[in-house]
Enzyme design. Structure first.
Site, PDB file in Angstrom:
ATOM      1  N   ARG A  27       0.820  -1.215   0.000  1.00  0.00           N
ATOM      2  CA  ARG A  27       0.000   0.000   0.000  1.00  0.00           C
ATOM      3  C   ARG A  27       0.857   1.269   0.000  1.00  0.00           C
ATOM      4  O   ARG A  27       0.338   2.376  -0.065  1.00  0.00           O
ATOM      5  CB  ARG A  27      -0.897   0.012   1.236  1.00  0.00           C
ATOM      6  N   TRP A  76       2.377   6.015   1.685  1.00  0.00           N
ATOM      7  CA  TRP A  76       2.616   6.430   0.308  1.00  0.00           C
ATOM      8  C   TRP A  76       2.356   7.930   0.303  1.00  0.00           C
ATOM      9  O   TRP A  76       1.234   8.378   0.537  1.00  0.00           O
ATOM     10  CB  TRP A  76       1.664   5.719  -0.649  1.00  0.00           C
ATOM     11  N   ASN A 100      -5.164   7.028   6.603  1.00  0.00           N
ATOM     12  CA  ASN A 100      -5.117   6.640   5.203  1.00  0.00           C
ATOM     13  C   ASN A 100      -6.183   7.446   4.493  1.00  0.00           C
ATOM     14  O   ASN A 100      -7.329   7.473   4.935  1.00  0.00           O
ATOM     15  CB  ASN A 100      -5.385   5.133   5.082  1.00  0.00           C
ATOM     16  N   GLY A 101      -5.813   8.115   3.393  1.00  0.00           N
ATOM     17  CA  GLY A 101      -6.783   8.934   2.662  1.00  0.00           C
ATOM     18  C   GLY A 101      -6.232  10.336   2.476  1.00  0.00           C
ATOM     19  O   GLY A 101      -5.028  10.571   2.608  1.00  0.00           O
ATOM     20  N   LYS A 483       4.048  -1.859 -18.250  1.00  0.00           N
ATOM     21  CA  LYS A 483       4.918  -2.756 -17.467  1.00  0.00           C
ATOM     22  C   LYS A 483       6.370  -2.287 -17.556  1.00  0.00           C
ATOM     23  O   LYS A 483       7.070  -2.178 -16.562  1.00  0.00           O
ATOM     24  CB  LYS A 483       4.790  -4.159 -18.043  1.00  0.00           C
ATOM     25  N   GLU A 486       6.956   1.097 -15.649  1.00  0.00           N
ATOM     26  CA  GLU A 486       6.859   1.147 -14.191  1.00  0.00           C
ATOM     27  C   GLU A 486       7.989   0.401 -13.484  1.00  0.00           C
ATOM     28  O   GLU A 486       8.367   0.785 -12.378  1.00  0.00           O
ATOM     29  CB  GLU A 486       5.498   0.661 -13.694  1.00  0.00           C
ATOM     30  N   HIS A 502       1.268  10.080 -38.102  1.00  0.00           N
ATOM     31  CA  HIS A 502       0.526  11.341 -38.003  1.00  0.00           C
ATOM     32  C   HIS A 502       1.174  12.282 -36.990  1.00  0.00           C
ATOM     33  O   HIS A 502       0.482  13.090 -36.376  1.00  0.00           O
ATOM     34  CB  HIS A 502      -0.937  11.063 -37.666  1.00  0.00           C
ATOM     35  N   LYS A 602       0.860  -0.754  -4.513  1.00  0.00           N
ATOM     36  CA  LYS A 602       0.025  -1.760  -5.185  1.00  0.00           C
ATOM     37  C   LYS A 602      -1.461  -1.421  -5.089  1.00  0.00           C
ATOM     38  O   LYS A 602      -2.219  -1.740  -5.987  1.00  0.00           O
ATOM     39  CB  LYS A 602       0.294  -3.137  -4.562  1.00  0.00           C
TER      40      LYS A 602
HETATM   41  C1  F6R Z   1       0.283  -1.787 -12.920  1.00  0.00           C
HETATM   42  C2  F6R Z   1      -0.745  -1.901 -11.916  1.00  0.00           C
HETATM   43  C3  F6R Z   1      -1.720  -0.802 -11.787  1.00  0.00           C
HETATM   44  C4  F6R Z   1      -3.086  -1.339 -11.320  1.00  0.00           C
HETATM   45  C5  F6R Z   1      -4.040  -0.196 -11.019  1.00  0.00           C
HETATM   46  C6  F6R Z   1      -5.410  -0.707 -10.638  1.00  0.00           C
HETATM   47  O1  F6R Z   1       1.097  -2.908 -12.977  1.00  0.00           O
HETATM   48  O2  F6R Z   1      -0.774  -2.844 -11.183  1.00  0.00           O
HETATM   49  O3  F6R Z   1      -1.857  -0.083 -12.966  1.00  0.00           O
HETATM   50  O4  F6R Z   1      -3.596  -2.156 -12.323  1.00  0.00           O
HETATM   51  O5  F6R Z   1      -3.528   0.573  -9.986  1.00  0.00           O
HETATM   52  O6  F6R Z   1      -5.320  -1.544  -9.529  1.00  0.00           O
HETATM   53  P1  F6R Z   1      -6.468  -2.568  -9.176  1.00  0.00           P
HETATM   54  O7  F6R Z   1      -6.490  -3.596 -10.254  1.00  0.00           O
HETATM   55  O8  F6R Z   1      -6.085  -3.127  -7.852  1.00  0.00           O
HETATM   56  O9  F6R Z   1      -7.747  -1.789  -9.151  1.00  0.00           O
END
Ligand code: F6R
Length: 607
Positions: A27, A76, A100-101, A483, A486, A502, A602
């Site tokens: 998180r 985060w 959190n928030g 991918k 990131e 274009h 994540k």
């Molecule tokens: C990239 C990645 C993110 C998630 C996005 C949505 O590898 O994992 O782009 O796909 O943050 O997350 P979820 O699927 O948990 O809603």
């Protein structure tokens, strides 16, 4: 985002919190901290630092921390940079708090309560602690009630009051808090996944209810002071048991697991050779009667939606949109009872997706969620849910969650075509048979991963990369490009290859590798022409193509990977695995932290 944890009971709070915070790092991992209440002495000690939970652990090991009640946080950063001052918990007067928030009106609150010179951090969270402290005159309920009515935004707050030892208070708006009992006490956390090792049941704290957590149990009050009953749920999701199985990074393990988890997602939903959703309790009329489908999702999950859209368009011929969840509510999108809104989310906690889903529901749409984490907020909020059986995904970069989302979308497309009479049983069964080949074909790609590793070595030093393809190839390149960006920090852009000329082709030079995917018969000749266009401008091309295609003798590529053949709609699967491996090996060979790339988390629980 941010992970929060709280424990009160008989055991050492420090150990429980550090262990759990490690699991909550997905998180956020900018900084971490704990506050421990030293029993009857009622002193609250705060330990926090910038960096990972392992840094916090090192810090705590130097101290004697004995309390059995505490709160912890992994951050985060949103408001205020990455520093130990901005790490949580924040202590203000008798209040110690984790958050959190986002408190959106924190600036107004600073002015209103004269806090300008009183704060030690740049965070909105410390402002919430100060407002709570302002209202705290010995009655925690009154203070929490008065304070939260002043806060605008989303929040999950865990609170200790210096003169109420052994008790944790909590309240939330949107951002989740779940609660469980352990053998020796009570715990709260920002999500249930980390509680699996302690208990088999949990409840979700209802919004705007005050939680009072003591060793002997939990009590809930609404804001008018009435008690409320918790709704206990079964906890069958445990991230703590998920090891790396000998792989250096979770991402590699999760890529390699794909054949198995795709099979586990497909198999239980196939009966007499055709897809069916009885176990998910999805009635056929939902799929038959909707006039429009709208996917709401973010990032990788949104990319899965794009593949779903291409499939459902071509198979079912129904109108379908894919909307970025973060834009959905602000784009005046029309949904009604004939619209099926599908929220796709690995975590089931992405706040933009959750809010978009709620908005769709409020406006009368039927709702379905495709979620990986059991019991997550999006699953709970949605009318219907289909779980992907990917198991815990720990690496920040999503891989197996994406391909299992695709697997569900293939099943849905086929079932929809069947119940709408577009496919007869035979055609549906043929489609399903090809779908069931995916695990085996994908495994063939994974078994040849060293070939992709070789190709990856060729782009390690690139500053920019373009990825080109058409149709479904373009859809998966959007994901392949995300991918690569990131986890390798290489700037990468996916382009529909016909669109490149274009404007963007101006950026192609001999220093810009181009990655091309060519798997779709109906556009392959055009895709090869587009490849020639960039090669004529000096670009070196890495090619992923269906193995049955032939190349000009004179053509030269930086690397060619031949993908095993499936019917065109299904080539998405082996090609996606190849692109995941490419990104993985670039990151690995650059020596980066593959599983925890910089600036990311994540689970994205801020709007
Ligand atoms: C990239 C990645 C993110 C998630 C996005 C949505 O590898 O994992 O782009 O796909 O943050 O997350 P979820 O699927 O948990 O809603």
């Amino acid at each position: 985002m941010c992970g929060i944890i709280g424990y009160t009971g008989k055991d050492a709070a420090k150990d429980i919190m550090l262990d759990t915070l490690e699991l909550l790092e997905y998180r956020g991992y900018d900084s971490a901290g704990i506050a421990v209440c030293e029993g009857e002495k009622s002193q609250i000690q705060v330990y926090k630092c910038a960096g990972r939970v392992k840094d916090l652990r090192n810090l705590c090991e130097k101290e004697e921390i004995e309390g059995t009640c505490g709160i912890g946080h992994t951050r985060w950063a949103t408001h205020g940079g990455v520093s130990s001052e901005n790490a949580h918990p924040h202590k203000y007067g008798k209040v110690t708090l984790i958050h959190n928030g986002i408190i959106e009106n924190y600036k107004d609150l600073i002015g209103k309560y004269g806090l300008l010179d009183q704060l030690h951090s740049q965070t909105d969270s410390e402002v919430a602690a100060a407002v709570l402290s302002h209202f705290y005159k010995g009655d925690p309920y009154e203070a929490i009630r008065k304070a939260v009515l002043k806060l605008k935004g989303t929040f999950a707050l865990g609170i200790l009051f210096e003169d109420i030892p052994g008790t944790i208070f909590a309240i939330r708006n949107v951002s989740p808090i779940v609660v469980t009992r352990t053998d020796n006490g009570m715990m709260l956390a920002s999500d249930a996944a980390v509680l699996g090792q302690y208990s088999e049941e949990y409840f979700v704290l209802p919004e705007f209810h005050i939680l009072e957590l003591k060793e002997e149990g939990a009590t809930l009050y609404d804001l008018s002071g009435e008690t409320a009953e918790p709704r206990w749920l079964v906890l069958d999701w445990d991230t703590s048991r998920s090891g790396k199985d000998g792989y250096p990074f979770y991402m590699e393990k999760e890529i390699m697991e794909q054949p198995e988890v795709i099979r586990e997602t497909l198999q239980p939903r196939i009966y007499e050779g055709v897809p069916y959703f009885t176990q998910d309790e999805i009635p056929d009329h939902l799929l038959r009667d909707c006039e429009r489908i709208c996917v709401v999702a973010c990032g990788t999950a949104m990319h899965a939606g794009l593949v779903g859209k291409a499939l459902i368009h071509s198979l079912v011929r129904i109108h379908m949109d894919v909307e970025l969840a973060s834009e959905f509510m602000y784009s005046d999108i029309v949904v009604d009872e004939k619209t099926l809104v599908i929220a796709i989310s690995q975590s089931g906690e992405t706040i933009d997706t959750l809010e978009a889903l709620k908005y769709a529901k409020k406006n009368g749409a039927r709702t379905m969620a495709i979620v990986n984490v059991r019991g997550a907020s999006i699953a709970r909020e949605s009318e219907y849910v289909i779980y992907t059986n990917a198991g815990p995904e720990i690496a920040v970069a999503s891989t197996k969650a994406y391909t299992t989302q695709l697997a569900v979308l293939y099943l849905l497309a086929a079932r929809m075509a069947y119940v709408r009479g577009v496919f007869d049983k035979e055609r549906t069964a043929a489609f399903t048979r090809e779908l069931m080949r995916v695990p085996e074909v994908m495994k063939q790609v994974l078994d040849r991963r060293e070939e992709i590793h070789d190709i990856a070595r060729g782009i390690l030093d690139a500053a920019d990369v373009f990825m080109i393809g058409r149709g479904l190839d373009y859809c998966i390149l959007l994901e392949g490009s995300l991918k690569l960006k990131e986890i390798s920090y290489i700037h990468s852009e996916a382009y529909a290859s016909g669109e490149l000329k274009h404007g963007t082709i101006a950026l192609i030079t001999e220093d810009t590798p181009v990655i091309a995917v060519v798997t779709q018969d109906k556009v392959q000749s055009k895709e090869f022409s587009n490849i020639k266009e960039v090669q004529s401008r000096g670009a070196e091309v890495v090619l992923f193509m269906k193995e049955t295609y032939t190349l000009d003798k004179a053509a030269s590529f930086r690397g060619v990977f031949k993908l095993p053949v499936m019917e065109d709609e299904f080539m998405v699967m082996p090609a996606s695995a190849a692109l995941q491996l490419l990104a993985y090996y670039v990151s690995l060979d650059k020596g980066l932290d593959v599983d925890k790339p910089r600036n990311l988390a994540k689970v994205v629980t801020v709007e």
